[in-house]
Design a protein around this motif. Structure first.
Motif, PDB file in Angstrom:
ATOM      1  N   ARG A 118       0.874  -1.175   0.000  1.00  0.00           N
ATOM      2  CA  ARG A 118       0.000   0.000   0.000  1.00  0.00           C
ATOM      3  C   ARG A 118       0.905   1.216   0.000  1.00  0.00           C
ATOM      4  NH1 ARG A 118      -3.272   2.210  -0.757  1.00  0.00           N
ATOM      5  NH2 ARG A 118      -4.467   2.976   1.012  1.00  0.00           N
ATOM      6  N   GLN A 119       0.859   1.979  -1.078  1.00  0.00           N
ATOM      7  CA  GLN A 119       1.671   3.192  -1.183  1.00  0.00           C
ATOM      8  C   GLN A 119       0.860   4.258  -1.898  1.00  0.00           C
ATOM      9  OE1 GLN A 119       3.109   4.641  -4.067  1.00  0.00           O
ATOM     10  NE2 GLN A 119       2.491   3.121  -5.620  1.00  0.00           N
ATOM     11  N   GLN A 165       2.272  -0.108   3.897  1.00  0.00           N
ATOM     12  CA  GLN A 165       2.117  -1.512   4.292  1.00  0.00           C
ATOM     13  C   GLN A 165       2.736  -2.435   3.263  1.00  0.00           C
ATOM     14  OE1 GLN A 165      -1.988  -2.744   4.467  1.00  0.00           O
ATOM     15  NE2 GLN A 165      -1.589  -4.492   5.780  1.00  0.00           N
ATOM     16  N   LEU A 166       3.332  -3.532   3.741  1.00  0.00           N
ATOM     17  CA  LEU A 166       3.749  -4.659   2.909  1.00  0.00           C
ATOM     18  C   LEU A 166       3.352  -5.926   3.657  1.00  0.00           C
ATOM     19  CD1 LEU A 166       6.945  -5.293   0.873  1.00  0.00           C
ATOM     20  CD2 LEU A 166       6.207  -7.017   2.518  1.00  0.00           C
ATOM     21  N   GLN A 167       2.687  -6.835   2.957  1.00  0.00           N
ATOM     22  CA  GLN A 167       2.255  -8.082   3.587  1.00  0.00           C
ATOM     23  C   GLN A 167       2.371  -9.225   2.591  1.00  0.00           C
ATOM     24  OE1 GLN A 167      -2.001  -9.051   4.719  1.00  0.00           O
ATOM     25  NE2 GLN A 167      -1.192  -8.629   6.766  1.00  0.00           N
ATOM     26  N   TRP A 168       3.041 -10.312   3.022  1.00  0.00           N
ATOM     27  CA  TRP A 168       3.175 -11.504   2.183  1.00  0.00           C
ATOM     28  C   TRP A 168       1.871 -12.294   2.179  1.00  0.00           C
ATOM     29  CZ3 TRP A 168       7.295 -12.297  -0.882  1.00  0.00           C
ATOM     30  CH2 TRP A 168       8.490 -11.642  -0.573  1.00  0.00           C
ATOM     31  N   ARG A 169       1.605 -12.965   1.083  1.00  0.00           N
ATOM     32  CA  ARG A 169       0.425 -13.822   0.996  1.00  0.00           C
ATOM     33  C   ARG A 169       0.729 -15.150   1.682  1.00  0.00           C
ATOM     34  NH1 ARG A 169      -3.200 -14.625  -4.487  1.00  0.00           N
ATOM     35  NH2 ARG A 169      -5.074 -15.433  -3.430  1.00  0.00           N
ATOM     36  N   PRO A 170      -0.039 -15.529   2.708  1.00  0.00           N
ATOM     37  CA  PRO A 170       0.257 -16.775   3.441  1.00  0.00           C
ATOM     38  C   PRO A 170      -0.027 -18.008   2.596  1.00  0.00           C
ATOM     39  CG  PRO A 170      -1.218 -15.321   4.688  1.00  0.00           C
ATOM     40  CD  PRO A 170      -1.180 -14.816   3.286  1.00  0.00           C
ATOM     41  N   ARG A 171       0.544 -19.109   3.025  1.00  0.00           N
ATOM     42  CA  ARG A 171       0.272 -20.414   2.425  1.00  0.00           C
ATOM     43  C   ARG A 171      -0.226 -21.355   3.519  1.00  0.00           C
ATOM     44  NH1 ARG A 171       2.955 -21.994  -2.440  1.00  0.00           N
ATOM     45  NH2 ARG A 171       4.191 -20.329  -3.362  1.00  0.00           N
ATOM     46  N   GLN A 172      -1.071 -22.303   3.130  1.00  0.00           N
ATOM     47  CA  GLN A 172      -1.493 -23.323   4.079  1.00  0.00           C
ATOM     48  C   GLN A 172      -0.323 -24.245   4.374  1.00  0.00           C
ATOM     49  OE1 GLN A 172      -4.935 -25.501   2.856  1.00  0.00           O
ATOM     50  NE2 GLN A 172      -5.195 -26.534   4.812  1.00  0.00           N
ATOM     51  N   ASP A 173      -0.089 -24.516   5.653  1.00  0.00           N
ATOM     52  CA  ASP A 173       1.062 -25.305   6.073  1.00  0.00           C
ATOM     53  C   ASP A 173       0.777 -26.786   5.865  1.00  0.00           C
ATOM     54  OD1 ASP A 173       3.427 -26.154   7.088  1.00  0.00           O
ATOM     55  OD2 ASP A 173       2.941 -25.779   9.194  1.00  0.00           O
ATOM     56  N   LEU A 174       0.958 -27.258   4.632  1.00  0.00           N
ATOM     57  CA  LEU A 174       0.696 -28.669   4.334  1.00  0.00           C
ATOM     58  C   LEU A 174       1.777 -29.575   4.914  1.00  0.00           C
ATOM     59  CD1 LEU A 174      -0.475 -28.380   0.618  1.00  0.00           C
ATOM     60  CD2 LEU A 174      -1.889 -28.625   2.657  1.00  0.00           C
ATOM     61  N   LEU A 175       2.993 -29.049   5.082  1.00  0.00           N
ATOM     62  CA  LEU A 175       4.073 -29.886   5.593  1.00  0.00           C
ATOM     63  C   LEU A 175       3.889 -30.232   7.063  1.00  0.00           C
ATOM     64  CD1 LEU A 175       7.264 -28.442   3.875  1.00  0.00           C
ATOM     65  CD2 LEU A 175       5.988 -30.486   3.320  1.00  0.00           C
TER      66      LEU A 175
END
Length: 727
Positions: free
Chosen positions: A178-179, A620-630
């Motif tokens: 967001r900038q 703001q900077l935010q990474w897109r999460p991933r489902q923790d399949l491991l």
């Protein structure tokens, strides 16, 4: 008849009293105007509750009491002359109640709240209540069954694939920034420059803003929430970021997804709004419940209402499986069940003096701590839900403050305890470490002579933790120590089965806290583990900090030092390949004095800078999460078994990407070389065409015939330097 003397005496007495009261009476004639209550011409305060049990006349009174007790919790009931505040119509033919009740509240707001709160409320195991406003019930009554026409079903519309980004062939990650007035989603692969995935182009063409405040990804990365305070929270998803829904909440400033992405909480931070916090069901869009910013009784009545003096509102927290939603109140923790949003067992959890609570990230276990009260010591409690069984209680003495930290996998639970001496002039720290997977949940205490400033567990099934400590909390030079909750011990095992008795040494893992390593003299105030474990960043963040970034490999003991001046945020991507350091400003904070430093840097996990970008206004900077399949044992075992195969595939893909990048970087040079070769070939061909003409002009002499030349070799020696040595 009374004697005449008595009548005369009475008249005299009245005259005397009138004379005494002369001047006290007004000469204005009396014209009383009775004030009747305002005639209520609508039924907006009444509701109809259906799907109640049908009971005989002998049980009507009991059912009425139960319904009255339920609805009276929401608001004040109104009853007329000779009529009950809860009306249960009775069918004289069947000799049972009709299965519904009519209830009237004192205000329309209470009636509306009853509709929202009691909708789908489980009255018992066989009856889920349905609530309708009385006016709407009258409208439904006007429709006869003959007039009903079944509506045509809406045409099927396939929902967008909210997991499309996980199918990316390059296994890239995404982040959003967001900038200024822009909201942009980027692809990042830890090798090439970030590329734009979506920047709101569709909304720009329509002249609307798809975001005016902060943004938030859902825990699995399936949904993307943007906030437009005048409209509410908007959800987007799919390959083209299609609009999936809007949750109306004027002035919204914060959103919180549930861990399994079933529910959404919005908050406008308005302490004067009785509906400052709203809980929505994401799939249906239904508003499940509303809450004020502060729970009832949380604030002291004598407390100043100045925003600077007000304590922060206690936040809501979700259990890992979306089953429970909880918030701390005064001496209580209110736990609500989903989807009814009713109190668990219809009562809050009593926790005298509770200061903080947290849910386990992997189990329905709630942890909280409370300070010393009277003769009772401070204590940390672990409560199992929904049974409310107390799994463990740890009493603590001379406590000033506690900070709780769960291991990301829920295997361990740590409490940093700040204690004081009897004089309360000296403070010291220790860690209480709970082993959640062992019987009885044993607790180990780790003392520290230094002040502990930060404490963090290693994720990805790690057993280590790191802490920053120093003799003085204000020291610029600190130490970072790594501990392991498991210890490797060499033991000797005797083999008694063979004829010759032999011995061999084996390595056994013992559950015991041991110090692994200490890094001394560091300039850091925060620690950030990689989601993959093993790597950690020791960062010095803040306006007055140096911005030093130390990338440390705990296994190989390698250290790389970098710097991002005035950085105030460090954020790892879900894979642990890339980390972003950010200088950002509040979106509503007015002028930011460090605006010249706004922007972000991307680094590899080894400390190599990959990308740098600056902005005048960066929020703001935010990474897109991933489902923790491991985290699933079967998948993890399969990946480890085929790791060599995956390595070959990724090496091949990396070489292909490196080749593409090399071709892109050398594209200009190759074009110049190609042009040069084409020009040289053209000139060579032109000279060959002119050969006969040159021979004609030279009277038949061919200057390109090598047989007409004599070759002589000459040797030329050149002295480059001389040096004289005196013996």
């Amino acid at each position: 008849m009374a004697p005449l003397s008595d009548v005369v005496m009475a008249d005299t007495t009245l005259e005397d009293e009138s004379a005494d009261l002369d001047g006290y009476f007004s000469e204005t004639p009396l014209d009383p105007q009775p004030k009747y209550p305002r005639l209520r011409e609508t039924f907006e305060t009444a509701i109809v509750i259906t799907n109640l049990p049908k009971v005989p006349e002998s049980k009507v009174e009991k059912l009425t009491k139960v319904v009255r007790k339920l609805v009276s919790r929401i608001g004040t009931l109104v009853s007329g002359e000779g009529k009950s505040d809860v009306q249960l119509p009775f069918d004289e033919t069947t000799k049972v109640t009709c299965g519904f009740a009519v209830v009237e509240f004192s205000t329309a707001d209470e009636a509306n709240q009853a509709v929202e709160v009691l909708q789908n409320y489980m009255f018992d195991k066989n009856h889920a209540l349905q609530v309708t406003p009385y006016e709407q019930a009258l409208q439904l009554q006007a429709h006869s069954e003959e007039e009903f026409t079944e509506p045509e079903p809406a045409p099927f519309k396939a929902m967008p694939n909210t997991s499309h980004w996980l199918e990316d062939p390059g296994q890239r990650d995404q982040f959003v920034i967001r900038q200024g007035r822009e909201t942009v989603v980027y692809w990042s692969d830890a090798k090439l420059e970030p590329t734009i995935d979506y920047d709101g182009e569709r909304e720009k063409k329509l002249g609307v803003a798809w975001c005016e405040y902060y943004v938030h990804w859902s825990p699995h990365g399936s949904l993307f929430a943007t906030m437009v305070p005048s409209k509410g929270a908007i959800l987007w998803g799919g390959k083209n970021y299609e609009k999936l829904g809007r949750f109306a909440h004027e002035g919204v400033q914060h959103v919180l997804f549930s861990p399994q992405e079933n529910y959404l909480i919005t908050n406008n931070m308005n302490r004067d709004d009785a509906a400052a916090i709203k809980v929505f069901h994401i799939n249906t869009g239904d508003l499940l419940r509303e809450f004020p910013l502060y729970p009832k009784g949380f604030l002291d009545e004598n407390m100043s209402r100045n925003s600077e003096d007000m304590p922060p509102p206690p936040p809501f927290q979700w259990s890992h499986d979306d089953q429970f939603l909880a918030r701390m109140g005064k001496d209580i923790i209110s736990i609500y069940e989903t989807p009814t949003m009713s109190l668990l067992d219809k009562r809050s959890l009593t926790a005298d003096g509770v200061c903080e609570f947290q849910f386990s990230p992997k189990a329905n276990i709630l942890a909280y701590w409370a300070p010393e009260l009277g003769n009772a010591p401070a204590h940390v409690d672990l409560i199992e839900l929904p049974s409310r069984k107390k799994l463990r209680q740890k009493n603590l003495f001379n406590v000033s403050k506690c900070s709780m930290v769960w291991h990301p996998d829920g295997d361990f639970f740590g409490v940093k305890v700040t204690r004081h001496t009897k004089s309360k002039k000296t403070l010291y720290n220790n860690l209480e470490l709970f082993r959640m997977n062992e019987p009885g949940i044993p607790v180990e205490m780790l003392d520290s002579k230094d002040a502990i400033m930060a404490f963090a567990w290693e994720p990805n099934h790690g057993t280590r933790f790191a802490m920053i400590h120093a003799e003085n909390p204000s020291s610029t030079k600190v130490n970072v120590t790594f501990y392991d909750m498991q210890k490797k011990v060499e033991v000797t095992v005797k083999n008694n089965n063979s004829k010759k008795k032999t011995q061999k040494t084996e390595t056994v893992i013992v559950n015991e806290v041991n110090k692994a390593l200490t890094l001394e003299g560091k300039q850091c105030n925060c620690i950030f583990w990689s989601p993959a474990g093993q790597h950690i960043i020791l960062a010095s963040l803040g306006d007055s900090a140096s911005g030093t970034l130390e990338f440390f490999d705990v296994e190989n003991k390698t250290l790389t030092v970098k710097e991002h001046y005035r950085a105030n945020q460090v954020s790892w991507d879900p894979s642990g390949r890339t980390v972003a350091t950010v200088v950002s400003q509040p979106i509503s904070g007015g002028h930011f004095k460090f605006a010249m430093d706004n922007g972000y840097n991307l680094w590899s996990f080894q400390g190599k800078q990959l990308h740098q970008q600056s902005f005048e206004a960066f929020y703001q900077l935010q990474w897109r999460p991933r489902q923790d399949l491991l985290s699933q044992d079967e998948i993890r075992t399969k990946v480890i078994k085929n790791l060599k195969k995956y390595e070959r595939e990724f090496d091949k893909a990396d070489k292909k990407i490196a080749r593409q990048r090399y071709l892109e970087e050398t594209k200009g040079k190759r074009m110049l070389r190609s042009n040069y070769r084409e020009t040289l070939a053209y000139l060579t061909a032109l000279r060959d065409e002119q050969r006969s003409e040159r021979m004609y002009l030279n009277d038949g002499y061919d200057s390109e015939d090598e047989t007409k030349y004599t070759t002589k070799d000459y040797t030329v020696e050149t002295i480059l330097s001389t040096k004289e040595e005196v013996v």
